[in-house]
Design a protein around this motif. Structure first.
Motif, PDB file in Angstrom:
ATOM      1  N   SER A  76       4.877  -7.314  13.878  1.00 59.15           N
ATOM      2  CA  SER A  76       3.573  -6.676  13.890  1.00 59.15           C
ATOM      3  C   SER A  76       3.591  -5.275  13.298  1.00 59.15           C
ATOM      4  CB  SER A  76       3.038  -6.604  15.326  1.00 59.15           C
ATOM      5  OG  SER A  76       1.797  -5.945  15.371  1.00 59.15           O
ATOM      6  N   VAL A  77       4.666  -4.539  13.532  1.00 59.35           N
ATOM      7  CA  VAL A  77       4.729  -3.146  13.091  1.00 59.35           C
ATOM      8  C   VAL A  77       5.684  -2.967  11.922  1.00 59.35           C
ATOM      9  CG1 VAL A  77       5.210  -0.772  13.787  1.00 59.35           C
ATOM     10  CG2 VAL A  77       4.154  -2.361  15.413  1.00 59.35           C
ATOM     11  N   VAL A  78       6.951  -3.351  12.120  1.00 58.31           N
ATOM     12  CA  VAL A  78       7.963  -3.061  11.100  1.00 58.31           C
ATOM     13  C   VAL A  78       7.687  -3.833   9.813  1.00 58.31           C
ATOM     14  CG1 VAL A  78      10.417  -3.055  10.554  1.00 58.31           C
ATOM     15  CG2 VAL A  78       9.665  -2.581  12.891  1.00 58.31           C
ATOM     16  N   ALA A  79       7.703  -5.171   9.894  1.00 57.26           N
ATOM     17  CA  ALA A  79       7.523  -5.980   8.684  1.00 57.26           C
ATOM     18  C   ALA A  79       6.116  -5.814   8.108  1.00 57.26           C
ATOM     19  CB  ALA A  79       7.797  -7.452   8.993  1.00 57.26           C
ATOM     20  N   HIS A  80       5.100  -5.870   8.972  1.00 63.93           N
ATOM     21  CA  HIS A  80       3.720  -5.785   8.476  1.00 63.93           C
ATOM     22  C   HIS A  80       3.456  -4.462   7.764  1.00 63.93           C
ATOM     23  CE1 HIS A  80      -0.618  -6.042   8.250  1.00 63.93           C
ATOM     24  NE2 HIS A  80      -0.730  -4.919   8.933  1.00 63.93           N
ATOM     25  N   HIS A  81       3.733  -3.358   8.422  1.00 63.99           N
ATOM     26  CA  HIS A  81       3.415  -2.059   7.836  1.00 63.99           C
ATOM     27  C   HIS A  81       4.389  -1.675   6.723  1.00 63.99           C
ATOM     28  CE1 HIS A  81       0.105  -0.978  10.488  1.00 63.99           C
ATOM     29  NE2 HIS A  81       0.786  -1.520  11.469  1.00 63.99           N
ATOM     30  N   PHE A  83       5.782  -3.850   4.464  1.00 71.34           N
ATOM     31  CA  PHE A  83       5.299  -4.540   3.263  1.00 71.34           C
ATOM     32  C   PHE A  83       3.922  -4.029   2.836  1.00 71.34           C
ATOM     33  CE2 PHE A  83       8.289  -8.012   4.621  1.00 71.34           C
ATOM     34  CZ  PHE A  83       9.115  -7.920   3.509  1.00 71.34           C
ATOM     35  N   LEU A  84       3.084  -3.642   3.805  1.00 67.52           N
ATOM     36  CA  LEU A  84       1.761  -3.128   3.460  1.00 67.52           C
ATOM     37  C   LEU A  84       1.867  -1.810   2.703  1.00 67.52           C
ATOM     38  CD1 LEU A  84      -1.296  -3.444   3.664  1.00 67.52           C
ATOM     39  CD2 LEU A  84      -1.203  -2.274   5.882  1.00 67.52           C
ATOM     40  N   ALA A  85       2.759  -0.925   3.169  1.00 65.14           N
ATOM     41  CA  ALA A  85       2.931   0.361   2.491  1.00 65.14           C
ATOM     42  C   ALA A  85       3.464   0.169   1.074  1.00 65.14           C
ATOM     43  CB  ALA A  85       3.876   1.255   3.294  1.00 65.14           C
ATOM     44  N   ILE A 150       3.577  -7.465  -8.057  1.00 65.15           N
ATOM     45  CA  ILE A 150       4.490  -7.507  -6.920  1.00 65.15           C
ATOM     46  C   ILE A 150       3.826  -6.887  -5.701  1.00 65.15           C
ATOM     47  CG2 ILE A 150       5.556  -5.305  -7.530  1.00 65.15           C
ATOM     48  CD1 ILE A 150       7.252  -8.397  -5.909  1.00 65.15           C
ATOM     49  N   GLY A 151       2.876  -5.964  -5.951  1.00 67.06           N
ATOM     50  CA  GLY A 151       2.142  -5.374  -4.846  1.00 67.06           C
ATOM     51  C   GLY A 151       1.321  -6.400  -4.098  1.00 67.06           C
ATOM     52  N   ASP A 152       0.711  -7.356  -4.834  1.00 70.29           N
ATOM     53  CA  ASP A 152      -0.055  -8.427  -4.188  1.00 70.29           C
ATOM     54  C   ASP A 152       0.847  -9.295  -3.312  1.00 70.29           C
ATOM     55  OD1 ASP A 152      -2.394  -7.613  -5.469  1.00 70.29           O
ATOM     56  OD2 ASP A 152      -1.967  -8.840  -7.229  1.00 70.29           O
ATOM     57  N   VAL A 153       2.059  -9.542  -3.791  1.00 72.37           N
ATOM     58  CA  VAL A 153       3.018 -10.344  -3.021  1.00 72.37           C
ATOM     59  C   VAL A 153       3.415  -9.606  -1.745  1.00 72.37           C
ATOM     60  CG1 VAL A 153       5.302 -11.414  -3.033  1.00 72.37           C
ATOM     61  CG2 VAL A 153       3.886 -11.473  -5.099  1.00 72.37           C
ATOM     62  N   TYR A 154       3.673  -8.302  -1.856  1.00 75.61           N
ATOM     63  CA  TYR A 154       4.034  -7.508  -0.677  1.00 75.61           C
ATOM     64  C   TYR A 154       2.912  -7.514   0.359  1.00 75.61           C
ATOM     65  CZ  TYR A 154       8.219  -5.505  -2.882  1.00 75.61           C
ATOM     66  OH  TYR A 154       9.457  -5.324  -3.451  1.00 75.61           O
ATOM     67  N   VAL A 155       1.665  -7.376  -0.099  1.00 77.40           N
ATOM     68  CA  VAL A 155       0.539  -7.372   0.838  1.00 77.40           C
ATOM     69  C   VAL A 155       0.423  -8.722   1.538  1.00 77.40           C
ATOM     70  CG1 VAL A 155      -1.956  -7.144   1.075  1.00 77.40           C
ATOM     71  CG2 VAL A 155      -0.718  -5.600  -0.435  1.00 77.40           C
ATOM     72  N   PHE A 156       0.650  -9.817   0.795  1.00 80.27           N
ATOM     73  CA  PHE A 156       0.595 -11.131   1.434  1.00 80.27           C
ATOM     74  C   PHE A 156       1.720 -11.290   2.469  1.00 80.27           C
ATOM     75  CE2 PHE A 156       1.815 -15.603   1.781  1.00 80.27           C
ATOM     76  CZ  PHE A 156       0.622 -16.125   2.241  1.00 80.27           C
ATOM     77  N   LEU A 157       2.912 -10.758   2.170  1.00 84.07           N
ATOM     78  CA  LEU A 157       4.000 -10.796   3.162  1.00 84.07           C
ATOM     79  C   LEU A 157       3.615 -10.003   4.404  1.00 84.07           C
ATOM     80  CD1 LEU A 157       7.167 -10.402   0.891  1.00 84.07           C
ATOM     81  CD2 LEU A 157       6.349 -12.468   2.041  1.00 84.07           C
ATOM     82  N   ALA A 158       2.865  -8.911   4.216  1.00 80.71           N
ATOM     83  CA  ALA A 158       2.372  -8.145   5.358  1.00 80.71           C
ATOM     84  C   ALA A 158       1.412  -8.986   6.187  1.00 80.71           C
ATOM     85  CB  ALA A 158       1.685  -6.868   4.876  1.00 80.71           C
ATOM     86  N   VAL A 159       0.553  -9.756   5.507  1.00 78.96           N
ATOM     87  CA  VAL A 159      -0.382 -10.650   6.192  1.00 78.96           C
ATOM     88  C   VAL A 159       0.382 -11.713   6.985  1.00 78.96           C
ATOM     89  CG1 VAL A 159      -2.102 -12.457   5.808  1.00 78.96           C
ATOM     90  CG2 VAL A 159      -2.280 -10.281   4.589  1.00 78.96           C
TER      91      VAL A 159
END
Length: 311
Positions: A76-81, A83-85, A150-159
């Motif tokens: 919820s915090v580490v992986a999500h934020h 990859f979101l950042a 690659i930014g779109d991929v990172y955001v999806f990993l955050a999702v």
């Protein structure tokens, strides 16, 4: 608490979450992304715990509950934020906001897999529509699908990480608000460690912020992250997760408007089409349409019962 007030509160939270994507886009352009995220999440966690302490709801947790909190915090915090950042620093705020609109949809898919929820026709249709919408979003970028950002991929990993965390929170025995506060604090400590490894000069970049940037930071940490998550969890307790999740559909809409009005990012017709597909997908995939049909059937049965009584 009146339902009308809860609805207004949820709309306000979606405005804050949508505009928070624009705020993060501004912040990561001036600070190291992971170091900034660690400080923002720590600030939010301390605000939540201070709030709970003030109202007498800061309960002690057992060792087993602490393990639940720690594992959920990794997603919820580490992986999500994390990859979101990274994602927001490498894609547009418009794309990030639209892809983030898949959160309830991905959660519905994971609930089917891990919680054994029945995959209704509407849910399957929603999953298909949602992912089709993402194709429209990323195809509108430079080079189309052949040059997927690659930014779109990172955001999806955050999702995806956040969807997994929702499944864990669903199974947890800790009160939601207490779990939220401790997850934010524990997760921020892991993010600080990652920052030291990935961004040796990350913490020093925080010294160069201006007053307007720190005001944006506080708004993001306190309003969007801390208060937004707390009050959303409170709304879930009153309305239930299905009805509350419908309001998340507004998140990408406000993110889209914020990026366009505040950052001047253009909105293409393909992004608008993708947004419409994502919203339709969330409506079907999160169970919103199933709830509407179930209520209609109950009302029809009740009406039929009254007619029988009259005869």
């Amino acid at each position: 608490m009146k339902r009308s007030f809860i609805y207004v509160l949820l709309v306000g939270i979606m405005v804050a979450w949508g505009l928070n994507v624009t705020a993060l886009k501004v912040l990561v352009e001036h600070f190291s992304p992971v170091a900034l995220t660690a400080l923002r999440i720590l600030t939010a966690g301390l605000v939540v715990l201070l709030f709970l302490w003030g109202i007498g709801k800061l309960e002690r947790v057992s060792w087993n509950e602490a393990k639940q909190i720690g594992l959920a915090a990794l997603f919820s915090v580490v992986a999500h934020h994390f990859f979101l950042a990274l994602g927001i620093a490498r894609t547009t705020a418009v794309n990030a906001g639209l892809v983030l609109g898949l959160v309830p949809l991905v959660t519905a898919l994971l609930a089917i897999v891990f919680l054994g929820q029945r995959p209704t026709l509407f849910r399957l249709l929603g999953i298909a529509l949602g992912f089709f919408g993402v194709v429209f979003v990323v195809a509108s970028g430079d080079g189309g699908l052949g040059h997927l950002s690659i930014g779109d991929v990172y955001v999806f990993l955050a999702v995806l990480a956040q969807g997994i965390s929702f499944i864990m929170i669903k199974k947890a025995t800790v009160e939601a608000r207490v779990m939220t506060g401790w997850m934010l604090v524990f997760g921020s400590l892991w993010l600080f460690v990652l920052s030291l490894v990935l961004e040796p000069s990350g913490l020093s970049s925080l010294k160069e912020g201006t007053l307007p940037l720190w005001l944006i930071f506080l708004a993001s940490a306190v309003v969007a992250t801390a208060l937004g998550h707390m009050f959303y969890n409170q709304a879930v307790q009153h309305l239930g997760p299905a009805e509350s999740a419908v309001f998340i559909n507004l998140n990408p809409f406000f993110s889209l408007l914020g990026a366009h009005w505040l950052l001047g990012e253009p909105i293409s017709w393909m992004q608008l089409a993708g947004f419409l597909f994502i919203v339709a997908g969330v409506m079907f995939g999160s169970g919103g349409m199933d709830d509407v049909i179930a209520r209609f059937r109950r009302a029809k049965v009740a009406a039929g019962g009254r007619k029988v009584g009259m005869w």
